[in-house]
Design a protein around this motif. Sequence first.
Motif, PDB file in Angstrom:
ATOM      1  N   CYS A  68      23.731   5.857 -16.184  1.00 57.54           N
ATOM      2  CA  CYS A  68      23.987   6.030 -14.751  1.00 57.54           C
ATOM      3  C   CYS A  68      25.413   5.617 -14.401  1.00 57.54           C
ATOM      4  O   CYS A  68      25.983   6.089 -13.422  1.00 57.54           O
ATOM      5  CB  CYS A  68      22.981   5.238 -13.918  1.00 57.54           C
TER       6      CYS A  68
ATOM      7  N   ASP B  83      27.598  17.971 -15.858  1.00 55.31           N
ATOM      8  CA  ASP B  83      26.457  18.083 -16.764  1.00 55.31           C
ATOM      9  C   ASP B  83      26.901  17.680 -18.170  1.00 55.31           C
ATOM     10  O   ASP B  83      27.920  18.173 -18.663  1.00 55.31           O
ATOM     11  CB  ASP B  83      25.918  19.516 -16.789  1.00 55.31           C
TER      12      ASP B  83
ATOM     13  N   GLN C 284      22.763  14.831 -15.598  1.00 55.13           N
ATOM     14  CA  GLN C 284      23.326  15.647 -14.528  1.00 55.13           C
ATOM     15  C   GLN C 284      23.741  14.719 -13.398  1.00 55.13           C
ATOM     16  O   GLN C 284      22.905  14.008 -12.831  1.00 55.13           O
ATOM     17  CB  GLN C 284      22.308  16.677 -14.034  1.00 55.13           C
TER      18      GLN C 284
ATOM     19  N   LYS D   1      24.686  14.014  -9.751  1.00 57.79           N
ATOM     20  CA  LYS D   1      24.494  14.568  -8.403  1.00 57.79           C
ATOM     21  C   LYS D   1      25.294  13.705  -7.440  1.00 57.79           C
ATOM     22  O   LYS D   1      24.753  12.777  -6.833  1.00 57.79           O
ATOM     23  CB  LYS D   1      23.014  14.560  -8.033  1.00 57.79           C
TER      24      LYS D   1
ATOM     25  N   ARG E   5      23.263  10.045  -7.337  1.00 59.78           N
ATOM     26  CA  ARG E   5      22.266   9.864  -8.392  1.00 59.78           C
ATOM     27  C   ARG E   5      22.698  10.530  -9.688  1.00 59.78           C
ATOM     28  O   ARG E   5      23.479  11.472  -9.693  1.00 59.78           O
ATOM     29  CB  ARG E   5      20.926  10.472  -7.977  1.00 59.78           C
TER      30      ARG E   5
ATOM     31  N   LEU F 105      20.633  12.310 -12.828  1.00 57.25           N
ATOM     32  CA  LEU F 105      19.349  12.746 -13.369  1.00 57.25           C
ATOM     33  C   LEU F 105      19.419  12.660 -14.886  1.00 57.25           C
ATOM     34  O   LEU F 105      20.385  13.122 -15.498  1.00 57.25           O
ATOM     35  CB  LEU F 105      19.036  14.177 -12.929  1.00 57.25           C
TER      36      LEU F 105
ATOM     37  N   GLN G 239      17.350  13.287 -18.564  1.00 54.26           N
ATOM     38  CA  GLN G 239      16.249  13.941 -19.257  1.00 54.26           C
ATOM     39  C   GLN G 239      16.361  13.645 -20.746  1.00 54.26           C
ATOM     40  O   GLN G 239      17.445  13.362 -21.250  1.00 54.26           O
ATOM     41  CB  GLN G 239      16.291  15.457 -19.072  1.00 54.26           C
TER      42      GLN G 239
END
Length: 198
Positions: A144, A158, A174, A176, A181, A183, A185
Amino acid sequence: MAGKGRVEYAVVDAFTESPFGGNPAAVVLWLGGADADAWMQSVAKEFNLSETAFVSPEDAPSSSGEPGRRFRLRWFTPVAEIEVASENMLQNLQPQLNVLKNFPGRGIIVTAAASPSSDVDFISRFFCPRLGIDEDPVTGSAHCALAPYWSKKLGKHDFTAYQASPRGGKLILQLKEDLGRVLIQGEAISIMAGSIRV
């Protein structure tokens, strides 16, 4: 809390496609209310993994206003609760862990751009001996901070990242910016399940 029943848990290897890779974490479904800090810390110490997550359902509606449940998530290392924060040289880094224990903050992130032939954008390692974890296998929270850093360096939002610990793991990120934020995965495999007596 002894004698009150059983609490379900699973051990999940995150950010990997194969068992016994990536970051192992215990995930405990906690339905017993919020006054269990000492018990949660004891369970995390018993699992002795870099993270033990306690997930508990909340009655509040989702932040988007759509129907569905919200969950509270708390993370513990074996010694404390965590508040949710050249390539070859990095991979072979041998830090002096006794020195790192004296650094302020939760831990130390070391990162480098991946080689041009790599299938990832950057690599990292995360050391946090102050919290009882010499090196975390794969650290979502560290990414993060890394995603905004590498966004400025690489001019993109990305990323594919690799944490180069001995277990290793790949993350898809990703950024944002409009939401403040990141994201995250990745693949995950459940390798254990059971219950804890309470």
